[in-house]
Motif scaffolding. Structure first.
Motif, short mmCIF file in Angstrom:
data_model
loop_
_atom_site.label_atom_id
_atom_site.label_comp_id
_atom_site.label_asym_id
_atom_site.label_seq_id
_atom_site.Cartn_x
_atom_site.Cartn_y
_atom_site.Cartn_z
N GLY A 93 4.83 1.43 -11.17
CA GLY A 93 5.43 2.68 -10.37
C GLY A 93 6.40 1.93 -9.27
O GLY A 93 6.00 1.90 -8.40
N ARG A 94 7.54 2.33 -9.08
CA ARG A 94 8.32 1.71 -8.11
C ARG A 94 8.23 3.38 -6.26
O ARG A 94 8.00 2.46 -5.57
CB ARG A 94 10.53 1.80 -8.30
N PRO A 126 -2.75 -8.79 2.38
CA PRO A 126 -2.08 -7.46 2.25
C PRO A 126 -0.91 -7.28 2.11
O PRO A 126 0.12 -8.50 2.59
CB PRO A 126 -2.21 -6.53 4.10
N PRO A 127 -0.19 -6.34 0.96
CA PRO A 127 0.82 -6.85 1.07
C PRO A 127 1.79 -7.00 2.25
O PRO A 127 1.60 -6.38 3.71
CB PRO A 127 1.80 -4.94 0.61
N ALA A 128 3.15 -7.73 2.32
CA ALA A 128 3.80 -7.51 3.61
C ALA A 128 4.49 -6.37 3.89
O ALA A 128 4.89 -6.22 4.83
CB ALA A 128 4.92 -8.79 2.92
N SER A 129 4.63 -6.12 3.11
CA SER A 129 5.83 -4.45 3.55
C SER A 129 5.85 -3.03 2.15
O SER A 129 6.40 -3.70 1.11
CB SER A 129 6.98 -4.47 3.74
N PHE A 130 6.21 -2.32 1.90
CA PHE A 130 6.27 -0.94 1.23
C PHE A 130 6.86 -0.16 2.20
O PHE A 130 6.96 -0.16 3.48
CB PHE A 130 5.04 -0.46 0.92
N ASP A 131 8.29 0.87 1.38
CA ASP A 131 8.06 1.70 2.08
C ASP A 131 7.85 2.83 2.25
O ASP A 131 7.27 3.48 1.58
CB ASP A 131 9.75 2.01 2.02
N LEU A 132 8.06 4.12 3.31
CA LEU A 132 7.63 5.38 2.99
C LEU A 132 9.16 6.15 3.29
O LEU A 132 9.28 5.90 3.98
CB LEU A 132 6.63 5.50 4.77
N THR A 175 9.13 -1.70 -2.74
CA THR A 175 9.97 -2.98 -2.30
C THR A 175 10.19 -3.68 -2.53
O THR A 175 10.93 -4.64 -1.94
CB THR A 175 10.85 -2.84 -0.81
N GLY A 176 9.15 -4.83 -3.49
CA GLY A 176 8.59 -5.89 -3.76
C GLY A 176 7.86 -6.54 -2.83
O GLY A 176 8.04 -7.99 -3.29
#
Length: 918
Positions: A93-94, A126-132, A175-176
């Motif tokens: 899920g996104r 680890p994931p590079a980035s994601f949004d909150l 966010t990919g």
């Protein structure tokens, strides 16, 4: 703000952060207003953390997505808190969300999220980035690549926001950049007064919160030393700062605005080696989401030395940040702080000793925040709650996470929403056909009051049809076919079917009695049903008819009395006062029920001695102020030298007590204290429309066309209310771009009613013996006849529309004074729309829409009032213009919130270029 360096022992200790409240899954906040969640914890009950006596709750009651995971054993270190041993990962899920319930709508909350990757997936990547997101508003980007140890370190992000509903959702958005995860989530209820900069339009994101020179250099202050469970990190540098401390208790004297804990205020830094200045500097960090980040600084001071003579100035980039020399009180905590965000590229903040000070300056604690807009409001609260209840009952997964309608790109599947400009999204269509639903029909469907279409066909629903569905006013189609429903169609739905307002589809429900199958009612029972339906309807009709008759009789009587008593028409100076219902000019007799009366001394207090001027007009200056509960207000104080006198003051005060509309500025209170007169209004953070058209707003940015359209529509709706919604109607008489104010959401509201007049078309035409208004906006017919009408306001509003289209002022001065109407007419007559439109918008508009607005403006400014449209006509036409613009930008989700990305390394703020101290 971070010190130049951090002791290794401190970095290690920061790994053991923990906190919580004793909860069961899905429970409400505890007695302290805390919710603490251990994300990914597999247990079913809370556990107590030994370090502070608080407890963590499993997260299963807050989300139904994601997977529980444990970090790799090599990262389970002795000082790492128990909560950091596990996490919840969201590979699918996104958007995936936690829902925290049983909150207080309109209250401020501190929300904190914790992260430890710990190589839980064995990939060591680890994931590079994601949004909150908090609700539907962007919070921050979690950027793990900026951590010095992105695999094993613990970090947290924190925000202070006003929650608009009785629940809040914290969402992780893919966010990919890799799979989002979270280790812990905390919520802390705050007092309404705390952090007045956090409003419904703006949230605060913590960059750092620092305790200057604690005696124990590894001590991190939080609950219970801070009852709000804020985290204060030790901050010191022995090479440039000396240290002060006391064992005496430091009390709080900042009116409850920040409440720095006493243990933090018992220590302070002061310059070493005879220096008389404390200096900090840092650079702003623009991001794609926030190219011009805003910062809020809060500095805490308390004198720790008895009989000290210590005065100092606070300067930002060489200019006074706090205008007067500051003298800290002995053992009393106070704060110097920003009211509005600073938006600069570089920050150099100095605390300099005054010439008469015998001691150098001190500093006890610092808080630094970036700001995020929280102007996007999610789906109607009742609709959202109902949708979540339906999701929970039927265990729907799909993409049903977060807000049902927003952002549009993440709206729930098989659900349609309406998106009106001035109201929250509503759910209008719900298609759950062939979704494997079982059990009875949820009564929560009846809470979707804007629902028009409901399809529950081809499921395994049982039980009866709830009659509550008949109360949905907009519902036109229900499809129950292909289920296992039984019983009869309820009377309310039968009536809707019979009067043609509802299409009910119910085939393939073998046990459902409809009057046309094997369960057909007997004639006798049909008659009974008819009686049961008809008799109550007849009784209701009689009652309603009687009520309507009584209402109109009372209304007519009240209107007759109101023409004598309830409505006072106050003429400006040099005009006759037509009524004395306020006691011959005494404000005490005004019927101000909801508004507060202030004394002049109270105004001095809430404005901090009338220190900050927001603006100035003919009445006097307008000052910035804060009420006791932290509410920001604007105080309009009449100048003794003002040409506008008591009559205008009374006129505006009286009008504002009886008009209430979302597009009119509200009055909070008034002052009539001897010779002092003032009005206290709601605070409009973004100032006047004129400033924004000119590009003089705080960002210096050009208003985009879509925003201009919305402001035009909202202003028109405010004027339409004055003309149509008030009884008797009102003429504003001074409509102009400086009397249209914008709040932090850039929502427009009409202001300044000192010249407004009431009128009645039939019995009380308005005639004046003087003309009032502003050159460039004044109706020529009114100037000739001294007879203002609602069309006078229409004319002035037409000038405002031309300002929005062209970016020019009402009267152009180059090469010679020219009215904007004539200037526009000359160019539009040649079909030259490009020569009229504000070039700063760079073609970011629908040409047809701009043409239409220009034509509306020229119609509004016709010489004869008979040729001008009404404000109702203008509102309708502007709504069409907005549809044209939305059609041009179809598929683009406007209004995305901005923020500065913020990460914590070992819980320590990392700002790439600072801040540094010297």
């Amino acid at each position: 703000m971070a010190p130049p360096s951090w002791p290794p022992c401190l970095l290690l200790l920061l790994l053991c952060l923990a906190g919580g409240g004793i909860l069961q899954p899905g429970a409400q906040p505890d007695s302290k207003g805390f919710i603490s969640i251990d994300c990914g914890y597999p247990g079913e009950t809370s556990y107590v953390d030994d370090t502070n006596g608080l407890s963590y709750s499993p997260d299963a009651g807050f989300t139904d997505a994601g997977t529980n995971r444990n970090i790799s054993g090599e990262y389970v270190r002795p000082l790492l808190s128990r909560r950091a041993h596990n996490l919840r990962s969201f590979p699918d899920g996104r958007r995936n969300c936690y829902t925290l319930r049983s909150l207080v709508s309109g209250l401020k909350y501190l929300i904190r999220a914790n992260f430890v990757y710990g190589n839980y997936d064995g990939l060591n990547r680890p994931p590079a980035s994601f949004d909150l997101h908090i609700g539907v508003n962007f919070w921050t980007t979690v950027n793990l690549s900026s951590w010095s140890d992105p695999v094993g370190s613990l970090a947290w992000v924190e925000a202070v926001v006003v929650v608009p509903d009785e629940f809040v959702q914290v969402c992780l958005v893919n966010t990919g950049g890799g799979t989002p995860f979270i280790s812990g989530l905390d919520l802390r209820a705050l007092k309404r007064k705390l952090y007045p900069q956090a409003t419904v339009e703006q949230g605060l994101v913590a960059i750092g919160r620092f305790n200057a020179a604690p005696t124990n250099k590894s001590y991190i202050a939080r609950y219970p030393d801070d009852p709000h469970d804020r985290i204060w990190y030790p901050w010191y540098d022995a090479t440039i700062w000396a240290e002060l401390s006391t064992t005496h208790t430091v009390t709080n004297a900042d009116y409850g605005l920040f409440e720095a804990p006493p243990v933090v205020m018992q220590t302070a830094i002061t310059p070493r080696n005879g220096s008389r200045s404390i200096v900090f500097y840092w650079d702003a960090e623009p991001t794609p989401n926030d190219p011009s980040p805003g910062y809020i600084i809060v500095m805490h001071f308390a004198e720790l030395q008895l009989d000290a003579v210590r005065n100092f100035y606070v300067n930002l980039n060489g200019k006074p940040w706090y205008s007067d020399a500051y003298t800290p009180d002995y053992l009393r905590s106070n704060a110097v702080y920003d009211i509005v965000p600073n938006r600069q590229r570089h920050y150099n903040l100095t605390i300099d000793a005054a010439t008469n000070s015998t001691l150098p300056p001190i500093l006890n604690a610092v808080e630094l925040f970036s700001v995020i807009p929280t102007t996007i409001v999610g789906t109607d609260s009742q609709d959202a709650s109902a949708a979540m209840e339906i999701k929970a009952k039927y265990q729907v997964h799909k993409n049903w996470m977060g807000d049902p309608c927003l952002p549009k790109t993440m709206a729930w599947d098989r659900l349609t929403c309406s998106h009106a400009i001035a109201s929250r999204p509503r759910i209008t269509s719900l298609n759950m056909s062939s979704s494997g639903l079982t059990g009875n029909i949820s009564t929560s469907f009846a809470d979707l009051k804007a629902l028009q279409y409901l399809d529950l066909s081809n499921n395994n629903l049982t039980g009866s049809i709830p009659d509550a569905l008949s109360e949905l006013p907009s519902l036109t189609v229900i499809d129950f076919s292909g289920n296992q429903l039984h019983g009869s169609i309820p009377p309310g739905l039968l009536k809707r079917i019979q009067d043609g307002t509802l299409d009910l589809r119910h085939g393939n429900n073998s046990e459902l009695c409809t009057g046309s199958n094997s369960c057909q009612l007997s004639a006798k029972r049909k008659n009974k049903v008819a009686i049961y339906v008809a008799v109550p309807i007849l009784v209701i009709l009689v009652i309603v008819s009687a009520a309507i008759l009584v209402f109109f009789l009372l209304r007519r009587r009240n209107q007759q009395q109101g023409s004598m008593n309830n409505m006072t028409t106050v003429k400006p100076q040099n005009e006759e006062v037509m009524s004395t219902s306020y006691g011959g000019g005494d404000i005490d007799s005004l019927r101000i029920v909801e508004n507060r009366r202030f004394t002049y001394k109270e105004l001095e207090m809430i404005t901090n001695g009338f220190k900050r001027v927001l603006g100035q007009g003919g009445f006097g200056r307008v000052y910035d102020g804060f009420l006791e509960d932290g509410t920001q207000v604007a105080v309009k104080l009449r100048s003794h030298a003002s040409n506008q006198g008591v009559k205008e003051f009374l006129a505006e005060a009286q009008i504002l007590t009886r008009i209430h509309h979302k597009n009119l500025v509200s009055m909070i209170g008034y002052c009539k204290d001897g010779k002092y007169m003032a009005l206290v209004y709601e605070y409009m953070a973004e100032g006047t429309l004129r400033e924004h058209i000119a590009g003089n707003d705080r960002n210096g940015a050009c208003l985009p066309w879509k925003q201009r359209l919305r402001i035009a529509l909202e202003s028109a709706q405010g004027l339409e209310y004055l003309h149509k919604g008030c009884n008797p109607p009102l003429i504003h008489r001074d409509v102009k771009a400086t009397n249209i104010l914008l709040n932090a959401r850039l929502e427009a509201k009409i202001a300044d009613f000192g010249l407004s007049r009431a009128f009645d078309h039939d019995t009380d035409p308005v005639y004046t013996n003087a003309v009032f208004g502003t050159p460039g906006y004044m109706d020529p017919e009114y100037q000739a006849t001294m007879h203002p009408t609602t069309k006078s306001d229409v004319y002035s509003f037409g000038v405002v529309l031309l300002e929005l289209v062209t970016g020019n002022t009402a009267i152009l001065s180059d090469p010679e004074p020219t009215n904007i109407i004539h200037w526009s007419q000359q160019r539009l007559a040649r079909g030259n729309i490009e020569g009229v439109v504000d070039v700063r918008m760079h073609n970011g508009y629908d040409v047809n829409g701009v043409w239409k607005v220009a034509e509306i403006a020229l119609k509004c400014t016709s010489q004869g009032s008979a040729q001008r449209p009404t404000m109702s006509d203008v509102v309708a036409q502007l709504q069409e213009c907005i549809k044209l613009e939305e059609g041009r930008a179809h598929g683009f989700d406007a209004g995305v919130s901005n923020n500065t990305a913020f990460e914590m390394e070992h819980g320590v703020p990392t700002v790439a270029t600072g801040p540094a101290a010297r």
